[in-house]
Design a protein around this motif. Structure first.
Motif, mmCIF file in Angstrom:
data_model
loop_
_atom_site.group_PDB
_atom_site.id
_atom_site.type_symbol
_atom_site.label_atom_id
_atom_site.label_comp_id
_atom_site.label_asym_id
_atom_site.label_seq_id
_atom_site.Cartn_x
_atom_site.Cartn_y
_atom_site.Cartn_z
ATOM 1 N N ALA A 107 0.805 -1.221 0.000
ATOM 2 C CA ALA A 107 0.000 0.000 0.000
ATOM 3 C C ALA A 107 0.839 1.272 0.000
ATOM 4 O O ALA A 107 0.346 2.347 -0.378
ATOM 5 N N LEU A 108 2.099 1.185 0.401
ATOM 6 C CA LEU A 108 2.972 2.360 0.419
ATOM 7 C C LEU A 108 3.348 2.820 -0.988
ATOM 8 O O LEU A 108 3.706 3.984 -1.195
ATOM 9 N N HIS A 109 3.243 1.912 -1.952
ATOM 10 C CA HIS A 109 3.642 2.207 -3.337
ATOM 11 C C HIS A 109 2.384 2.499 -4.155
ATOM 12 O O HIS A 109 1.888 1.645 -4.890
ATOM 13 N N ASP A 165 5.690 5.385 -8.265
ATOM 14 C CA ASP A 165 6.022 4.203 -7.455
ATOM 15 C C ASP A 165 4.756 3.364 -7.342
ATOM 16 O O ASP A 165 4.019 3.458 -6.374
ATOM 17 N N CYS A 166 4.532 2.547 -8.351
ATOM 18 C CA CYS A 166 3.249 1.848 -8.485
ATOM 19 C C CYS A 166 3.407 0.337 -8.324
ATOM 20 O O CYS A 166 3.941 -0.340 -9.201
ATOM 21 N N TRP A 167 2.946 -0.164 -7.186
ATOM 22 C CA TRP A 167 2.911 -1.601 -6.936
ATOM 23 C C TRP A 167 1.462 -2.058 -6.848
ATOM 24 O O TRP A 167 0.578 -1.303 -6.410
ATOM 25 N N ILE A 168 1.230 -3.291 -7.241
ATOM 26 C CA ILE A 168 -0.067 -3.925 -7.032
ATOM 27 C C ILE A 168 0.186 -5.392 -6.685
ATOM 28 O O ILE A 168 1.296 -5.898 -6.865
ATOM 29 N N SER A 169 -0.827 -6.057 -6.195
ATOM 30 C CA SER A 169 -0.721 -7.499 -5.955
ATOM 31 C C SER A 169 -1.934 -8.178 -6.560
ATOM 32 O O SER A 169 -3.014 -7.589 -6.647
ATOM 33 N N MET A 176 -5.798 1.628 -8.823
ATOM 34 C CA MET A 176 -5.679 0.550 -7.838
ATOM 35 C C MET A 176 -4.260 0.418 -7.292
ATOM 36 O O MET A 176 -3.941 -0.570 -6.631
ATOM 37 N N ALA A 177 -3.399 1.388 -7.559
ATOM 38 C CA ALA A 177 -2.013 1.330 -7.081
ATOM 39 C C ALA A 177 -1.977 1.124 -5.572
ATOM 40 O O ALA A 177 -2.680 1.792 -4.821
ATOM 41 N N GLY A 178 -1.153 0.177 -5.143
ATOM 42 C CA GLY A 178 -1.033 -0.127 -3.723
ATOM 43 C C GLY A 178 -2.067 -1.115 -3.208
ATOM 44 O O GLY A 178 -2.054 -1.450 -2.025
ATOM 45 N N ASN A 179 -2.920 -1.610 -4.082
ATOM 46 C CA ASN A 179 -4.006 -2.509 -3.677
ATOM 47 C C ASN A 179 -3.885 -3.877 -4.332
ATOM 48 O O ASN A 179 -3.062 -4.097 -5.221
ATOM 49 N N TRP A 225 0.248 -8.600 -17.117
ATOM 50 C CA TRP A 225 -0.142 -9.468 -16.011
ATOM 51 C C TRP A 225 0.479 -10.864 -16.095
ATOM 52 O O TRP A 225 0.359 -11.653 -15.169
ATOM 53 N N LYS A 226 1.159 -11.154 -17.212
ATOM 54 C CA LYS A 226 1.867 -12.432 -17.354
ATOM 55 C C LYS A 226 3.375 -12.243 -17.466
ATOM 56 O O LYS A 226 4.103 -13.220 -17.627
ATOM 57 N N ASP A 227 3.831 -11.018 -17.354
ATOM 58 C CA ASP A 227 5.247 -10.704 -17.527
ATOM 59 C C ASP A 227 5.951 -10.767 -16.175
ATOM 60 O O ASP A 227 5.773 -9.899 -15.321
ATOM 61 N N ARG A 228 6.766 -11.797 -15.967
ATOM 62 C CA ARG A 228 7.432 -12.019 -14.679
ATOM 63 C C ARG A 228 8.490 -10.961 -14.369
ATOM 64 O O ARG A 228 8.972 -10.885 -13.241
ATOM 65 N N ARG A 229 8.850 -10.149 -15.345
ATOM 66 C CA ARG A 229 9.835 -9.099 -15.085
ATOM 67 C C ARG A 229 9.327 -8.105 -14.045
ATOM 68 O O ARG A 229 10.132 -7.462 -13.361
ATOM 69 N N TYR A 230 8.027 -7.980 -13.938
ATOM 70 C CA TYR A 230 7.460 -7.015 -12.999
ATOM 71 C C TYR A 230 7.265 -7.601 -11.597
ATOM 72 O O TYR A 230 6.971 -6.877 -10.653
ATOM 73 N N GLU A 231 7.430 -8.896 -11.475
ATOM 74 C CA GLU A 231 7.198 -9.548 -10.174
ATOM 75 C C GLU A 231 8.337 -9.261 -9.209
ATOM 76 O O GLU A 231 9.506 -9.457 -9.534
ATOM 77 N N VAL A 232 7.998 -8.803 -8.003
ATOM 78 C CA VAL A 232 9.027 -8.486 -7.004
ATOM 79 C C VAL A 232 8.955 -9.389 -5.780
ATOM 80 O O VAL A 232 9.871 -9.393 -4.954
#
Length: 226
Positions: A18-20, A25-29, A56-59, A113-120
């Motif tokens: 949620a901080l991103h 600085d855009c993270w999602i899960s 939906m950034a941070g959510n 949504w299928k690109d593993r490069r974005y997975e952290v």
């Protein structure tokens, strides 16, 4: 220092994700994984197709996806009898048109949504709170951790409060903890559900881990002063 083992995913709590929560600085899960889409957003800056993501950034956006296929949800257009992607928040980047179009660019490779490069990392299935009690200084800190993390990884979270945390012995109810094991494996059970069933507030019953400095300078001084 407590580091993530090679080949092991780093775990995050929902509060950390949620901080991103902005375009810089855009993270999602979704579906149990955490993604950093900041570069994706920057590549398509100003376009409306990233607006649903930014909203939906941070959510967590697992509700956008089919749990079985890992793909975005689809539905059948009753009027035209064709399959469409379900995008209640508006048109979305990398979604192909439901009908043939000459202006659709499909040379982007994998959809985001299928690109593993974005997975952290991995979203924890259950965040937990711990009370760390420093017996040398009497300081206490409550930290949020991931239930899947080993004590080494929890130590890495706590080290911002105590840079010498590695020089301490960590104990729970008098027993030394195995830093290669998780809380559950060390006998620190998650009792939140049981406490709630009893009408008790889990926030009032946070497990306490006591840490003991391996070379207690106070005891050394007191011994020499006697």
């Amino acid at each position: 220092m407590g580091e993530v083992q090679e080949g092991r995913s780093k775990y995050y709590t929902p509060n950390e994700v949620a901080l991103h929560n902005n375009s810089a600085d855009c993270w999602i899960s979704f579906l149990g994984k955490v993604y950093d889409l900041t570069n994706l957003i920057n590549q398509h800056k100003g376009g409306n197709l990233t607006s649903p993501i930014l909203a939906m950034a941070g959510n967590d956006i697992s509700h956008w996806f089919n749990q079985n296929t890992g793909d975005l949800k689809t539905y059948v257009d009753a009027e035209k009898g064709i399959v469409r992607y379900y995008t209640p928040h508006g048109d979305l980047l990398h979604i192909p048109p439901s009908e043939p179009r000459s202006d659709y660019n499909n040379d982007f490779g994998r959809p985001w949504w299928k690109d593993r490069r974005y997975e952290v990392g991995t979203l924890t299935k259950k965040p937990r709170k711990l009370r760390i009690v420093n017996t040398l200084t009497s300081q206490q800190h409550i930290i949020e951790v991931c239930s899947e993390e080993t004590m080494l990884e929890i130590l890495a979270r706590y080290i911002c409060y105590n840079s010498h945390a590695e020089s301490y012995t960590w104990k729970y109810k008098g027993d030394e903890l195995d830093k290669t094991k998780t809380l559950e494996e060390n006998g620190i059970l998650d009792e939140d559900f049981e406490l709630e069933e009893l009408g008790m507030d889990p926030e009032q019953w946070i497990p306490a881990i006591h840490i003991y400095f391996n070379d207690d300078l106070r005891s050394h001084y007191e011994k020499n002063s006697a």
